[in-house]
Design a protein around this motif. Structure first.
Motif, PDB file in Angstrom:
ATOM      1  N   GLN A 106       0.832  -1.208   0.000  1.00  0.00           N
ATOM      2  CA  GLN A 106       0.000   0.000   0.000  1.00  0.00           C
ATOM      3  C   GLN A 106       0.863   1.254   0.000  1.00  0.00           C
ATOM      4  OE1 GLN A 106      -3.531   0.042  -0.252  1.00  0.00           O
ATOM      5  NE2 GLN A 106      -2.924   2.128  -0.840  1.00  0.00           N
ATOM      6  N   ALA A 107       1.957   1.243   0.754  1.00  0.00           N
ATOM      7  CA  ALA A 107       2.850   2.397   0.796  1.00  0.00           C
ATOM      8  C   ALA A 107       3.490   2.643  -0.575  1.00  0.00           C
ATOM      9  CB  ALA A 107       3.928   2.201   1.856  1.00  0.00           C
ATOM     10  N   PHE A 108       3.844   1.572  -1.285  1.00  0.00           N
ATOM     11  CA  PHE A 108       4.403   1.740  -2.629  1.00  0.00           C
ATOM     12  C   PHE A 108       3.371   2.372  -3.561  1.00  0.00           C
ATOM     13  CE2 PHE A 108       8.120  -0.385  -1.356  1.00  0.00           C
ATOM     14  CZ  PHE A 108       9.022  -0.502  -2.395  1.00  0.00           C
ATOM     15  N   GLN A 123      11.488  -5.288  -4.907  1.00  0.00           N
ATOM     16  CA  GLN A 123      11.710  -4.156  -3.999  1.00  0.00           C
ATOM     17  C   GLN A 123      10.819  -4.305  -2.755  1.00  0.00           C
ATOM     18  OE1 GLN A 123      13.829  -1.554  -4.210  1.00  0.00           O
ATOM     19  NE2 GLN A 123      14.345  -1.335  -6.371  1.00  0.00           N
ATOM     20  N   ILE A 124       9.564  -4.660  -2.962  1.00  0.00           N
ATOM     21  CA  ILE A 124       8.617  -4.789  -1.847  1.00  0.00           C
ATOM     22  C   ILE A 124       9.034  -5.938  -0.929  1.00  0.00           C
ATOM     23  CG2 ILE A 124       6.237  -5.410  -1.249  1.00  0.00           C
ATOM     24  CD1 ILE A 124       5.366  -3.736  -3.733  1.00  0.00           C
ATOM     25  N   CYS A 125       9.339  -7.100  -1.502  1.00  0.00           N
ATOM     26  CA  CYS A 125       9.773  -8.231  -0.660  1.00  0.00           C
ATOM     27  C   CYS A 125      11.061  -7.888   0.083  1.00  0.00           C
ATOM     28  CB  CYS A 125       9.947  -9.488  -1.503  1.00  0.00           C
ATOM     29  SG  CYS A 125       8.398 -10.267  -1.990  1.00  0.00           S
ATOM     30  N   SER A 126      11.983  -7.220  -0.594  1.00  0.00           N
ATOM     31  CA  SER A 126      13.224  -6.829   0.061  1.00  0.00           C
ATOM     32  C   SER A 126      12.957  -5.850   1.191  1.00  0.00           C
ATOM     33  CB  SER A 126      14.195  -6.221  -0.957  1.00  0.00           C
ATOM     34  OG  SER A 126      15.454  -5.989  -0.358  1.00  0.00           O
ATOM     35  N   ALA A 127      12.069  -4.895   0.968  1.00  0.00           N
ATOM     36  CA  ALA A 127      11.742  -3.915   2.000  1.00  0.00           C
ATOM     37  C   ALA A 127      11.105  -4.586   3.217  1.00  0.00           C
ATOM     38  CB  ALA A 127      10.815  -2.842   1.434  1.00  0.00           C
ATOM     39  N   VAL A 128      10.201  -5.533   2.984  1.00  0.00           N
ATOM     40  CA  VAL A 128       9.580  -6.263   4.096  1.00  0.00           C
ATOM     41  C   VAL A 128      10.661  -7.005   4.886  1.00  0.00           C
ATOM     42  CG1 VAL A 128       8.041  -8.191   4.671  1.00  0.00           C
ATOM     43  CG2 VAL A 128       7.298  -6.441   3.038  1.00  0.00           C
ATOM     44  N   GLY A 129      11.561  -7.671   4.178  1.00  0.00           N
ATOM     45  CA  GLY A 129      12.657  -8.380   4.847  1.00  0.00           C
ATOM     46  C   GLY A 129      13.597  -7.444   5.569  1.00  0.00           C
ATOM     47  N   ALA A 130      13.909  -6.296   4.979  1.00  0.00           N
ATOM     48  CA  ALA A 130      14.816  -5.327   5.598  1.00  0.00           C
ATOM     49  C   ALA A 130      14.232  -4.764   6.892  1.00  0.00           C
ATOM     50  CB  ALA A 130      15.123  -4.197   4.619  1.00  0.00           C
ATOM     51  N   VAL A 131      12.951  -4.472   6.878  1.00  0.00           N
ATOM     52  CA  VAL A 131      12.295  -3.962   8.086  1.00  0.00           C
ATOM     53  C   VAL A 131      12.346  -5.022   9.186  1.00  0.00           C
ATOM     54  CG1 VAL A 131      10.068  -3.254   9.060  1.00  0.00           C
ATOM     55  CG2 VAL A 131      10.843  -2.286   6.876  1.00  0.00           C
ATOM     56  N   ALA A 132      12.090  -6.271   8.836  1.00  0.00           N
ATOM     57  CA  ALA A 132      12.142  -7.355   9.825  1.00  0.00           C
ATOM     58  C   ALA A 132      13.553  -7.524  10.381  1.00  0.00           C
ATOM     59  CB  ALA A 132      11.648  -8.662   9.208  1.00  0.00           C
ATOM     60  N   ASP A 156      16.358   5.077   9.370  1.00  0.00           N
ATOM     61  CA  ASP A 156      16.298   6.387   8.732  1.00  0.00           C
ATOM     62  C   ASP A 156      16.555   6.186   7.240  1.00  0.00           C
ATOM     63  OD1 ASP A 156      19.044   5.980   8.489  1.00  0.00           O
ATOM     64  OD2 ASP A 156      19.582   7.495   9.976  1.00  0.00           O
ATOM     65  N   ALA A 157      16.558   7.269   6.480  1.00  0.00           N
ATOM     66  CA  ALA A 157      16.717   7.164   5.026  1.00  0.00           C
ATOM     67  C   ALA A 157      18.034   6.487   4.641  1.00  0.00           C
ATOM     68  CB  ALA A 157      16.613   8.550   4.392  1.00  0.00           C
ATOM     69  N   VAL A 178      12.201   4.836  -0.850  1.00  0.00           N
ATOM     70  CA  VAL A 178      12.653   5.151   0.511  1.00  0.00           C
ATOM     71  C   VAL A 178      11.498   5.767   1.305  1.00  0.00           C
ATOM     72  CG1 VAL A 178      14.226   6.573   1.892  1.00  0.00           C
ATOM     73  CG2 VAL A 178      15.092   5.344  -0.118  1.00  0.00           C
ATOM     74  N   GLU A 179      10.764   6.693   0.690  1.00  0.00           N
ATOM     75  CA  GLU A 179       9.617   7.314   1.375  1.00  0.00           C
ATOM     76  C   GLU A 179       8.560   6.276   1.745  1.00  0.00           C
ATOM     77  OE1 GLU A 179       8.428  10.205  -1.503  1.00  0.00           O
ATOM     78  OE2 GLU A 179      10.084  11.563  -1.017  1.00  0.00           O
ATOM     79  N   ALA A 180       8.319   5.321   0.857  1.00  0.00           N
ATOM     80  CA  ALA A 180       7.318   4.282   1.137  1.00  0.00           C
ATOM     81  C   ALA A 180       7.733   3.452   2.337  1.00  0.00           C
ATOM     82  CB  ALA A 180       7.125   3.393  -0.095  1.00  0.00           C
ATOM     83  N   VAL A 181       8.994   3.070   2.414  1.00  0.00           N
ATOM     84  CA  VAL A 181       9.485   2.280   3.560  1.00  0.00           C
ATOM     85  C   VAL A 181       9.416   3.121   4.817  1.00  0.00           C
ATOM     86  CG1 VAL A 181      11.430   1.000   4.522  1.00  0.00           C
ATOM     87  CG2 VAL A 181      10.924   0.835   2.067  1.00  0.00           C
ATOM     88  N   GLU A 182       9.778   4.396   4.726  1.00  0.00           N
ATOM     89  CA  GLU A 182       9.683   5.285   5.902  1.00  0.00           C
ATOM     90  C   GLU A 182       8.242   5.359   6.400  1.00  0.00           C
ATOM     91  OE1 GLU A 182      13.202   8.606   5.486  1.00  0.00           O
ATOM     92  OE2 GLU A 182      11.490   8.791   4.121  1.00  0.00           O
ATOM     93  N   ASP A 183       7.270   5.415   5.493  1.00  0.00           N
ATOM     94  CA  ASP A 183       5.869   5.447   5.894  1.00  0.00           C
ATOM     95  C   ASP A 183       5.496   4.214   6.702  1.00  0.00           C
ATOM     96  OD1 ASP A 183       5.586   7.848   4.569  1.00  0.00           O
ATOM     97  OD2 ASP A 183       4.416   7.016   2.896  1.00  0.00           O
ATOM     98  N   VAL A 184       5.993   3.057   6.294  1.00  0.00           N
ATOM     99  CA  VAL A 184       5.646   1.805   6.972  1.00  0.00           C
ATOM    100  C   VAL A 184       6.277   1.729   8.351  1.00  0.00           C
ATOM    101  CG1 VAL A 184       5.881  -0.716   6.870  1.00  0.00           C
ATOM    102  CG2 VAL A 184       5.188   0.561   4.831  1.00  0.00           C
ATOM    103  N   VAL A 185       7.503   2.198   8.490  1.00  0.00           N
ATOM    104  CA  VAL A 185       8.187   2.057   9.781  1.00  0.00           C
ATOM    105  C   VAL A 185       7.804   3.139  10.783  1.00  0.00           C
ATOM    106  CG1 VAL A 185      10.138   0.772   8.836  1.00  0.00           C
ATOM    107  CG2 VAL A 185      10.309   3.254   9.030  1.00  0.00           C
TER     108      VAL A 185
END
Length: 186
Positions: A106-108, A123-132, A156-157, A178-185
């Motif tokens: 949704q953020a993307f 990118q989305i799967c990587s972002a989910v894994g990176a946040v975890a 942070d960014a 980067v903004e989308a991942v920031e929104d999620v975290v």
């Protein structure tokens, strides 16, 4: 018939094995060629085409999926080595109902963090894994050395960019990603 076999039957196929993968919450038992990588099994055998074949060398990240919750380049992993593994693709992030998107998806969308969309599933799967990984306290190259070991790493960014550096976007949508991942975290 095989004359060397005591019963005159063909020898077992030495180039294929049966594997069971739990993909997006559903078990799949498949007979796979020993040379088949996870990406090809997902796309060709299971019809899950979200993960893309980009470079086929583990350098672009278009094929990123989660195995056991960890992000991996599916173009590099022999499927036979993953017997019994849990695999999550971009198609499986949303959950069972398929109606509501995963927060990262949704953020993307909200941030227009894609242009052509080819790299977006990876990118989305990587972002989910990176946040975890950050939540579990795994440091990156840019993590402040003063961050206590085993504690969540603030994203942070700079942290986000470093953690997603293995995923390439030819369209240059990086600021929005980067903004989308920031929104999620947040």
């Amino acid at each position: 018939m095989d004359p060397d076999s005591p019963h005159g039957t063909a020898p077992p196929d030495r180039h294929h094995s049966e594997v069971t993968l739990r993909v997006n919450g559903k078990p799949h038992t498949l007979t796979v060629d020993h040379r088949s990588v996870l990406l090809d099994v997902l796309r060709e055998d299971l019809g899950l085409t979200g993960a893309k074949k980009g470079c086929d060398h583990g350098q672009c990240g278009a094929c990123t999926v989660l195995v056991g919750g960890r992000r991996v380049n599916s173009c590099l992993l022999p499927a036979v080595a993953l017997d019994g593994s849990d695999v999550t693709t971009v198609e499986g992030l949303a959950g069972g109902d398929g109606e509501a998107l995963h927060p990262m998806q949704q953020a993307f969308v909200d941030r227009d963090a894609f242009q052509c969309g080819y790299c977006t599933p990876g990118q989305i799967c990587s972002a989910v894994g990176a946040v975890a990984e950050a939540e579990a306290g795994h440091p990156s190259h840019v993590t402040d050395p003063a961050t206590p070991a085993g504690r969540p790493v603030p994203l942070d960014a700079d942290e986000i960019r470093e953690r997603l550096s293995g995923n390439l976007c030819r369209c240059g949508a990086y600021p929005h990603i980067v903004e989308a991942v920031e929104d999620v975290v947040r």
